[in-house]
Scaffold this active site. Structure first.
Site, short mmCIF file in Angstrom:
data_model
loop_
_atom_site.label_atom_id
_atom_site.label_comp_id
_atom_site.label_asym_id
_atom_site.label_seq_id
_atom_site.Cartn_x
_atom_site.Cartn_y
_atom_site.Cartn_z
N HIS A 80 -74.92 -44.68 -4.00
CA HIS A 80 -74.67 -43.51 -3.14
C HIS A 80 -74.34 -42.31 -4.01
O HIS A 80 -74.85 -41.21 -3.80
CB HIS A 80 -73.54 -43.80 -2.17
CG HIS A 80 -73.23 -42.66 -1.25
ND1 HIS A 80 -72.32 -41.66 -1.56
CD2 HIS A 80 -73.73 -42.33 -0.04
CE1 HIS A 80 -72.26 -40.79 -0.57
NE2 HIS A 80 -73.12 -41.17 0.37
N HIS A 81 -73.45 -42.48 -4.97
CA HIS A 81 -73.21 -41.43 -5.96
C HIS A 81 -72.58 -42.03 -7.21
O HIS A 81 -72.08 -43.16 -7.19
CB HIS A 81 -72.35 -40.28 -5.39
CG HIS A 81 -70.90 -40.62 -5.18
ND1 HIS A 81 -70.36 -40.86 -3.94
CD2 HIS A 81 -69.88 -40.75 -6.05
CE1 HIS A 81 -69.07 -41.11 -4.05
NE2 HIS A 81 -68.75 -41.05 -5.32
N GLN A 154 -67.96 -44.32 -12.61
CA GLN A 154 -67.71 -44.79 -11.24
C GLN A 154 -69.03 -44.76 -10.46
O GLN A 154 -69.73 -43.75 -10.45
CB GLN A 154 -66.69 -43.91 -10.53
CG GLN A 154 -66.39 -44.35 -9.10
CD GLN A 154 -65.60 -43.31 -8.32
OE1 GLN A 154 -66.12 -42.26 -7.97
NE2 GLN A 154 -64.33 -43.59 -8.09
N HIS A 156 -70.55 -45.62 -6.54
CA HIS A 156 -70.28 -45.95 -5.15
C HIS A 156 -71.48 -46.67 -4.57
O HIS A 156 -72.59 -46.12 -4.54
CB HIS A 156 -70.00 -44.65 -4.35
CG HIS A 156 -69.83 -44.86 -2.88
ND1 HIS A 156 -69.98 -43.84 -1.98
CD2 HIS A 156 -69.54 -45.97 -2.15
CE1 HIS A 156 -69.79 -44.31 -0.75
NE2 HIS A 156 -69.52 -45.59 -0.83
N HIS A 225 -71.41 -31.46 -2.72
CA HIS A 225 -71.41 -32.84 -2.26
C HIS A 225 -70.76 -32.95 -0.89
O HIS A 225 -69.62 -32.53 -0.69
CB HIS A 225 -70.66 -33.75 -3.24
CG HIS A 225 -70.62 -35.19 -2.78
ND1 HIS A 225 -71.74 -36.00 -2.75
CD2 HIS A 225 -69.60 -35.95 -2.32
CE1 HIS A 225 -71.41 -37.20 -2.31
NE2 HIS A 225 -70.12 -37.20 -2.03
N HIS A 227 -71.31 -35.88 2.75
CA HIS A 227 -72.08 -37.01 3.26
C HIS A 227 -73.08 -36.45 4.28
O HIS A 227 -73.64 -35.39 4.06
CB HIS A 227 -71.15 -38.07 3.81
CG HIS A 227 -70.28 -38.70 2.77
ND1 HIS A 227 -69.24 -39.56 3.04
CD2 HIS A 227 -70.29 -38.58 1.40
CE1 HIS A 227 -68.67 -39.95 1.91
NE2 HIS A 227 -69.28 -39.36 0.90
N MET A 298 -66.99 -35.99 3.03
CA MET A 298 -66.38 -35.35 1.87
C MET A 298 -66.84 -33.91 1.84
O MET A 298 -67.91 -33.58 2.36
CB MET A 298 -66.76 -36.05 0.56
CG MET A 298 -66.11 -37.37 0.33
SD MET A 298 -66.51 -38.04 -1.31
CE MET A 298 -65.47 -39.50 -1.34
#
Length: 345
Positions: A80-81, A154, A156, A225, A227, A298
């Site tokens: 997703h990111h 990180q 997601h 950014h 969603h 977000m």
């Protein structure tokens, strides 16, 4: 070897393994001007939807390096990111750990934030964004003469159907790194909000913070950014006592979430205010809240900048509570370009 694996990285876990040879990861010799360091997830298999997984590398403490470019190794069908953090200390010394909302964490992995000390965002990717190369003589300083002693990747994973057959994932980013000192040091200022969005509404999620450090910032790129509810994300620098709003960048956040060139190439200085707005449209029958899952929302605006013969900002974050508690007008901002901030040109 430009980056060494964390001492506890090369161990066998009951669920995941990470035993990659960081020395072999460089694509060029150590004395080459630019080295390529593939920083990927170590063949993880997410077991919980909406998982956020982190993995670290420790930077050689005896040397200083400069990151000058990013080549993503990911697709939006899997990730997703992706966010690359710079840390003074990582959130965990494990090879892989949960680093998102604990409500969606794999109970078989340790849980912690991405960083335990001196957290900053260096790079972010989503929606199949392409490679990104910094301008000449600009780089993110990491290592001996920097607060950044570790890098933490990180990823997601919103969905895990693609792993049902036992497949694993190595999403990540290849870093372009040089030992040659750069005269302009890069930084990222991150603006974002908390808050909630009522059903069947258009809501404004806004953030603003005044620059309190005596530095001259040269913005050169921005990224947005959200969603699925985001329609427009816009960023501004506000000068002249709050009366002059200068657009940094504006974007439909559902297009590739890469770093784009800023529309303003002047300076941001002490006393100026940075501001961002996300215009969100909800056709849902329920409230939507800011959170880490794909069903949450977000609102983030990233401003990438450089400073010359100076260090980047110590405070790299600007967050507000968001609606219904915080709005620009409630915070005392004036001459707000309401129409321009919520519409695409």
């Amino acid at each position: 070897m430009i980056i060494n694996a964390v001492s506890s990285v090369c161990v066998l876990l009951s669920i995941l393994t990470r035993c990659s040879d960081a020395a072999a990861a460089t694509a060029e010799t150590a004395d080459a001007q630019v080295e390529r360091f593939p920083f990927f997830m170590p063949n993880v298999r997410p077991n919980v939807p909406e998982s956020y997984l982190c993995t670290p590398v420790k930077i050689d403490p005896a040397s200083t390096y400069y990151i000058t470019g990013f080549e993503p190794n990911a697709t939006m069908n899997t990730a997703h990111h992706i966010i690359l953090y710079g840390c003074g200390k990582p959130g965990s010394r494990k090879p892989v750990w949960n680093c998102g909302e604990m409500a969606h964490a794999d109970p078989r992995l340790a849980s912690a934030g991405p960083c335990d000390e001196d957290s900053e965002i260096i790079y972010a990717w989503a929606r199949d964004a392409p490679s990104f190369i910094l301008p000449p003589d600009v780089g993110f300083k990491v290592g001996a003469k920097s607060r950044v002693k570790y890098l933490v990747l990180q990823v997601h994973y919103a969905h895990i159907d693609q792993f049902a057959d036992g497949s694993t994932d190595d999403s990540g980013v290849t870093l372009l790194i040089t030992r040659r000192a750069q005269s302009k040091l890069a930084g990222v200022q991150t603006l974002g909000t908390g808050g909630s969005i009522p059903p069947h509404s258009v809501e404004l999620m806004e953030a603003a913070c005044k620059i309190s450090e005596n530095k001259t910032l040269h913005p050169f790129a921005y990224r947005t950014h959200t969603h699925s509810l985001g329609r427009v994300v816009s960023g501004y620098v506000i000068k002249d006592g709050g009366r002059r709003w200068i657009e940094l960048g504006k974007r439909d956040p559902l297009t590739p979430q890469m770093f784009y060139e800023t529309s303003y190439r002047g300076t941001v200085e002490m006393g100026d205010t940075l501001a961002a707005r996300c215009t969100m449209r909800s056709d849902r029958d329920t409230w939507t809240y800011v959170g880490g899952t794909n069903k949450d929302e977000m609102c983030n605006f990233y401003m990438m900048y450089w400073v010359e013969n100076d260090e980047p900002l110590l405070d790299a974050w600007c967050f507000t509570p968001g609606p219904p508690t915080y709005y620009w007008h409630k915070a005392g901002l004036i001459d707000i370009p309401n129409d321009e901030a919520s519409t695409l040109n």
